[in-house]
Design an enzyme around this catalytic site. Sequence first.
Site, short mmCIF file in Angstrom:
data_model
loop_
_atom_site.label_atom_id
_atom_site.label_comp_id
_atom_site.label_asym_id
_atom_site.label_seq_id
_atom_site.Cartn_x
_atom_site.Cartn_y
_atom_site.Cartn_z
N CYS A 230 1.00 -1.32 -0.16
CA CYS A 230 -0.22 0.28 0.02
C CYS A 230 0.77 1.33 -0.05
O CYS A 230 0.80 2.09 1.52
CB CYS A 230 -0.86 -0.04 1.10
N PRO A 233 1.85 7.89 -0.71
CA PRO A 233 2.77 8.53 -1.48
C PRO A 233 4.19 8.22 -2.45
O PRO A 233 4.45 9.20 -2.70
CB PRO A 233 2.67 9.83 -0.32
N GLY A 234 4.23 7.52 -1.13
CA GLY A 234 6.09 7.04 -1.79
C GLY A 234 6.84 7.51 -1.18
O GLY A 234 8.43 6.07 -1.45
N ASP A 254 -0.81 0.80 -5.34
CA ASP A 254 -1.43 1.79 -4.60
C ASP A 254 -3.08 1.54 -5.59
O ASP A 254 -3.41 1.73 -6.64
CB ASP A 254 -1.67 3.00 -4.67
N ASP A 281 -5.70 -3.05 -6.63
CA ASP A 281 -5.93 -2.99 -5.51
C ASP A 281 -4.38 -4.84 -4.79
O ASP A 281 -5.19 -5.55 -5.09
CB ASP A 281 -7.12 -3.74 -4.93
N CYS A 353 0.02 3.78 11.02
CA CYS A 353 -0.10 5.07 12.16
C CYS A 353 -0.82 5.12 12.67
O CYS A 353 -1.76 6.08 13.20
CB CYS A 353 0.16 6.31 11.23
#
Length: 460
Positions: A230, A233-234, A254, A281, A353
């Site tokens: 996933c 943003p990289g 992603d 996915d 997170c």
Amino acid sequence: HVRQLYALVSETLRYASVLEKLLDGAALLQAEKKLPPQLAKVRGGSPNPWAAGLKCGGRWKALARRHRARLEAELARLKVRHKVSRNEDLLVPEQAVSSAGEWARAGWAPCTGSSGGLGLTCPVPAASQVPRYVRVNTLKTCVDDVIDFFKRQGYTYLGKAASVEELKALSGKKFLLDLHLPELLVFPSQTDLHDNLLYTSGHIILQDKASCLPAFLLSPVASSHVIDACAAPGNKTSHLAAILKNKGQIFAFDVDPKRVATMSTLLTRAGVTGCQLAQQDFLTVDPRDPKYSRVTHILLDPSCSGSGMLTRGPGQEAAPSAERLQALAGFQHRVLRHALSFPALQRLVYSTCSLHQEENEDVVQAVLQEWGSAFRLVTAFPSWPCRGLAAFSGAESCLRASPAETLTHGFFVAVLERCREGAAAPSSLPAAAMENPQPGEGTEPGEAPKKRKKKKQRVK
């Protein structure tokens, strides 16, 4: 003005019941029939809602000025009726305790000073106390060159930090080498480097320390085939590429096309090669596809509640409902189980997170029980001070991060490895104290990087 916006929204929610009484008593909605009730509450919930210097414009500013005296008078009457002197005393005890608890869980703290106008205190994020972390992008440069560059810009380098307390004490134009991660520099929290040449050229990555842990602990050797399940943003993907030295192969997935486009831009700026991006996915990826037959490492950082992110206020995302947590945990369970099904997989890092046990220890425990003795939980970063919650035997092998203990965003990381044939492991859960082979070639986490024989591209 992001922080002001958070303060406005959160105080409106916190004082919603008081604001309703205030608006009713002042008959404001009757006097201003075109004023939406929600907007009236927001106007009453800002830190300085009726002051002449309010930054909104047009008719709403004029309305605020017109009714300021009426609202202040009604607020004074409310205090007299309740025999209190402070606005916070108008909250029932349960509201005050709940609000404070949610701020603490989300890593925020209340401001103690008066804010003028109605005098409502404004919450200040504890993120303001978390340092600015800067990861040196070793695909383009090296730590020594970046340190020299900042010194030429007038910054003072204080060497490698010996404790978290040293990070707390940073101020002005001073910076340190992090005590745990060898390619991470630490600046005072207020340092803004978005316009710095090193950032715009991709020589440094602005990335929270906790967010650097997953790739650091996955520690694939150069030439490995790795999946970032996933990825957008990289930042973690670029970190993996740096660890691999742009050798081997990264497969990054992603499902969101806009996030994939953003990730492509970031990876290009960072100088990443050997990475295949896919708008897909991860749950639909076939582990038996020959393309992934050599994948030995997977980094899995799935969607979560985000309750550890310090830029979030105490709204629904910071305190999701039980149903929301159950749905997230169900997805995380499925995606972790799917990741472990890749036949050549040797090592996997699961991270979120989130602060919630349901998304962290509970997910890891359930999946390990399903896989029996095939995988074990290894002790991630033994010297890290903040460990997993005691949800099951061995959970202390996981690690957590928090603003209070590690001066980072809230984070959770678990490292799983495939058990070798003949290795002793319990039938359902692994041994609690298995040592984790540390990242790097014979280098303990937190050791300064060895002197490079050949420097990368020098920053001038």
